[in-house]
Every structure is written in structure tokens, then in C-alpha cells.
Design an enzyme around this catalytic site. Structure first.
Site, PDB file in Angstrom:
ATOM      1  N   SER A  73       0.799  -1.232   0.000  1.00 23.29           N
ATOM      2  CA  SER A  73       0.000   0.000   0.000  1.00 23.29           C
ATOM      3  C   SER A  73       0.830   1.279   0.000  1.00 23.29           C
ATOM      4  CB  SER A  73      -0.962  -0.002   1.193  1.00 23.29           C
ATOM      5  OG  SER A  73      -0.255  -0.256   2.382  1.00 23.29           O
ATOM      6  N   THR A 114      -1.602   3.349   4.227  1.00 24.02           N
ATOM      7  CA  THR A 114      -0.765   4.518   3.981  1.00 24.02           C
ATOM      8  C   THR A 114       0.144   4.746   5.183  1.00 24.02           C
ATOM      9  OG1 THR A 114      -2.488   5.552   2.689  1.00 24.02           O
ATOM     10  CG2 THR A 114      -0.938   7.048   3.755  1.00 24.02           C
ATOM     11  N   THR A 129       1.608   7.029  -0.159  1.00 24.70           N
ATOM     12  CA  THR A 129       0.713   5.884  -0.385  1.00 24.70           C
ATOM     13  C   THR A 129       0.650   5.502  -1.856  1.00 24.70           C
ATOM     14  OG1 THR A 129      -1.531   5.081   0.109  1.00 24.70           O
ATOM     15  CG2 THR A 129      -1.363   7.280  -0.832  1.00 24.70           C
ATOM     16  N   ARG A 178      -7.727   8.242  -9.965  1.00 23.63           N
ATOM     17  CA  ARG A 178      -8.249   8.573  -8.635  1.00 23.63           C
ATOM     18  C   ARG A 178      -7.111   9.035  -7.709  1.00 23.63           C
ATOM     19  NH1 ARG A 178      -7.203   6.749  -3.137  1.00 23.63           N
ATOM     20  NH2 ARG A 178      -9.116   6.873  -1.948  1.00 23.63           N
ATOM     21  N   VAL A 179      -7.369  10.108  -6.992  1.00 29.37           N
ATOM     22  CA  VAL A 179      -6.446  10.584  -5.964  1.00 29.37           C
ATOM     23  C   VAL A 179      -7.216  10.612  -4.649  1.00 29.37           C
ATOM     24  CG1 VAL A 179      -5.135  12.582  -5.145  1.00 29.37           C
ATOM     25  CG2 VAL A 179      -5.029  11.932  -7.555  1.00 29.37           C
ATOM     26  N   THR A 227      -4.929   7.644   7.801  1.00 29.60           N
ATOM     27  CA  THR A 227      -4.912   6.520   6.871  1.00 29.60           C
ATOM     28  C   THR A 227      -6.342   5.987   6.776  1.00 29.60           C
ATOM     29  OG1 THR A 227      -3.910   4.375   6.363  1.00 29.60           O
ATOM     30  CG2 THR A 227      -4.352   4.839   8.673  1.00 29.60           C
ATOM     31  N   GLY A 228      -6.617   5.272   5.693  1.00 23.49           N
ATOM     32  CA  GLY A 228      -7.956   4.726   5.535  1.00 23.49           C
ATOM     33  C   GLY A 228      -8.622   5.230   4.274  1.00 23.49           C
ATOM     34  N   GLY A 282      -9.751   7.350   1.705  1.00 30.29           N
ATOM     35  CA  GLY A 282      -9.440   8.745   1.423  1.00 30.29           C
ATOM     36  C   GLY A 282     -10.656   9.605   1.161  1.00 30.29           C
TER      37      GLY A 282
HETATM   38  N1  ASP Z   1      -5.762   6.991   2.422  1.00 28.15           N
HETATM   39  C1  ASP Z   1      -5.359   6.214   1.274  1.00 28.15           C
HETATM   40  C2  ASP Z   1      -6.159   6.622   0.093  1.00 28.15           C
HETATM   41  O1  ASP Z   1      -7.358   6.774   0.215  1.00 28.15           O
HETATM   42  C3  ASP Z   1      -5.522   4.752   1.458  1.00 28.15           C
HETATM   43  C4  ASP Z   1      -4.865   4.154   2.640  1.00 28.15           C
HETATM   44  O2  ASP Z   1      -4.720   4.771   3.679  1.00 28.15           O
HETATM   45  O3  ASP Z   1      -4.463   3.024   2.520  1.00 28.15           O
HETATM   46  O4  ASP Z   1      -5.609   6.725  -0.984  1.00 28.15           O
END
Ligand code: ASP
Length: 257
Positions: free
Chosen positions: A20, A123, A141, A151-152, A174-175, A177
């Protein structure tokens, strides 16, 4: 502090076994690994790159954007061109064996949904504070696995994946987005600390805001960390299982040699 933040996350970017972060990351739905990163100093300077491919250390390019351009954010081909102009080698955008196997497994079903389960995120966000109170943070990430091409997420967005204000403190997420972007959760957490919340309270306010704004919150994960400039920290997440590391060991410069 910028060195600590940048070099800390570079360790993870260099690890191709991490699915990731960095070039070992899981690809988008079309099989491309696309990377996002940002860095911020407590004095308000910030740099960011989004949607870059074949770059081993996007965090370093983000720092170069901050230090060597009048801009905060460069995207895609422009960011890659800038990186090459800075002497960074752009690699072919290939997948690791593990990422290819995961992508092929995903292709068999092609279930695309803009949600994240609590296993496929990770991330890295890092917050650093020195003895003089100088702060910096970094976030990098490969983003949501099997996302749409282009996608961002939150990670390279100042105020979403990362926010640092040396007068107050910093936060990183993290998580999923999309959930973080809708609330600018790290900016919210820092502003909560500014008006007196502890870092723990600030993290809880930010996560509760995400829950309030996302009816499907039970299906997604977001974790947030906050570090106050006084050295205290907090962390909170929607789902259990969010782990993080905290190190308050005081080291002299010599101990890094
Ligand atoms: N926050 C990141 C994203 O949405 C994903 C992740 O944290 O793994 O791109």
C-alpha cells in the site's frame, strides 16, 4: 525535522513487500501503480505530488516541489517530468509478483466499489517533533487498491491526509481517502488542538465527524494520529485494529550514525 519525516517514510517506500506504499503497491483497476505523497513543515511550507508512476520515492519529489518550485502540488506527467529534471530516474511501471497476483484475482470478479475494507489500507503518515519544538510531517501511499485510474485520495492533500502547524501540532490519516477528503480531518484535528483539545480529543472529534458524514461508516476504516507540539499524542479510528508507533526516545545526532 524535514529529513526525519522524509527519511522515515522512505524506508516504507523502499519496501516492495508493502502493498500500500511505494512501487510494490497494489495497482489501480487498469494495472497501474499510481503514487501520492505530501510533506509539510510546521512553518506552513508544503509540497505534494499526485498520480505519479515509476517513482521510487514520491515523498522526495514532494519535498522538491516544496523547496524548489513556487507551487505546492504537481500531478501526473508534470510531476514526473519535474522529478526527471531533478535527476530522479523514472522506472517502468511494473507490478511485483504479489501485486500482479492480487490484481489478477481482483480482475476475475472486477468488483469495484469506492469503499475500503479494514484490511486493504495502510498509507504511512509520520509526524516528527524535535526538542526545540520544530515539527514536520510526511504521508505517502499507493492509494486505494483497484481504484479507478486517475483517482487521488486524501494522502497528498494538505489538510486531508496530513496537516502540520508548528504553533499547535500535526495530524495524519490513513484509511478511505474519500471519507477523509470530505471532512479535511487532519486540518480539523489541528484546529481542535488550537482551541484547547488534547490530541486524543482532537482525533476523536475528527473521527466522529467522519462517522456523522458517512452513513456507510460501518463499512469503512479511517485512522488518525495527532501530535501536539508539547509532545503529547493521540490516535483514534472508526474500526478496531488501527496500530501505530510512537517513539519519544531522545537521540543525539551521533546516535543516527
Ligand atoms: N488513504 C489512502 C487513500 O485513500 C488509502 C490508505 O490509507 O491506505 O488513498
Amino acid at each position: 525535522m524535514l529529513d526525519a519525516a522524509e527519511r522515515g517514510v522512505m524506508v516504507i517506500e523502499a519496501d516492495d513487500s508493502n502493498g500500500s506504499v511505494g512501487l510494490g503497491g497494489l495497482p489501480d483497476r487498469d494495472g497501474n501503480v499510481t503514487l501520492d505523497a505530501c510533506i509539510m513543515h510546521g512553518d506552513g511550507r508544503a509540497g505534494s505530488v499526485c498520480f505519479v508512476q515509476g517513482i521510487r520515492h514520491p515523498i522526495s519529489v514532494a519535498r522538491m516541489v516544496m523547496e524548489q518550485t513556487p507551487h505546492v502540488m504537481l500531478v501526473g506527467k508534470g510531476a514526473e517530468q519535474f522529478a526527471r529534471e531533478q535527476g530522479i530516474t523514472q522506472k517502468p511501471n511494473t507490478l511485483t509478483d504479489a501485486a500482479r497476483a492480487a490484481w489478477q484475482k481482483w480482475l476475475a470478479e472486477k468488483k469495484y466499489a469506492a469503499v475500503i475494507n479494514i484490511e486493504n489500507h495502510d498509507t504511512i503518515g509520520l509526524l516528527a517533533l524535535d526538542q526545540r519544538g520544530t515539527m514536520a510531517g510526511a504521508c505517502t501511499t499507493s492509494g486505494l487498491a483497484f481504484k479507478m485510474h486517475g483517482r487521488v485520495g486524501d494522502s497528498p492533500i494538505i489538510g486531508a491526509g496530513l496537516f502540520v502547524d508548528g504553533d499547535v501540532g500535526g495530524a495524519t490519516c490513513t484509511g478511505l481517502g474519500e471519507a477523509v477528503l470530505r471532512t479535511l480531518a487532519t486540518h480539523l484535528a489541528v484546529e481542535r488542538m488550537r482551541i484547547g483539545d488534547t490530541p486524543q480529543q482532537a482525533c476523536e472529534v475528527a473521527i466522529k465527524r467522519i462517522i456523522a458524514k458517512n452513513p456507510s461508516w460501518r463499512d469503512l476504516q479511517v485512522g488518525i494520529l495527532a501530535l501536539h507540539r508539547d509532545g503529547t499524542h493521540g490516535a483514534y479510528s472508526i474500526q478496531p485494529g488501527f496500530t501505530y508507533a510512537f517513539n519519544d526516545e531522545v537521540r543525539t545526532a551521533a546516535s543516527y550514525l
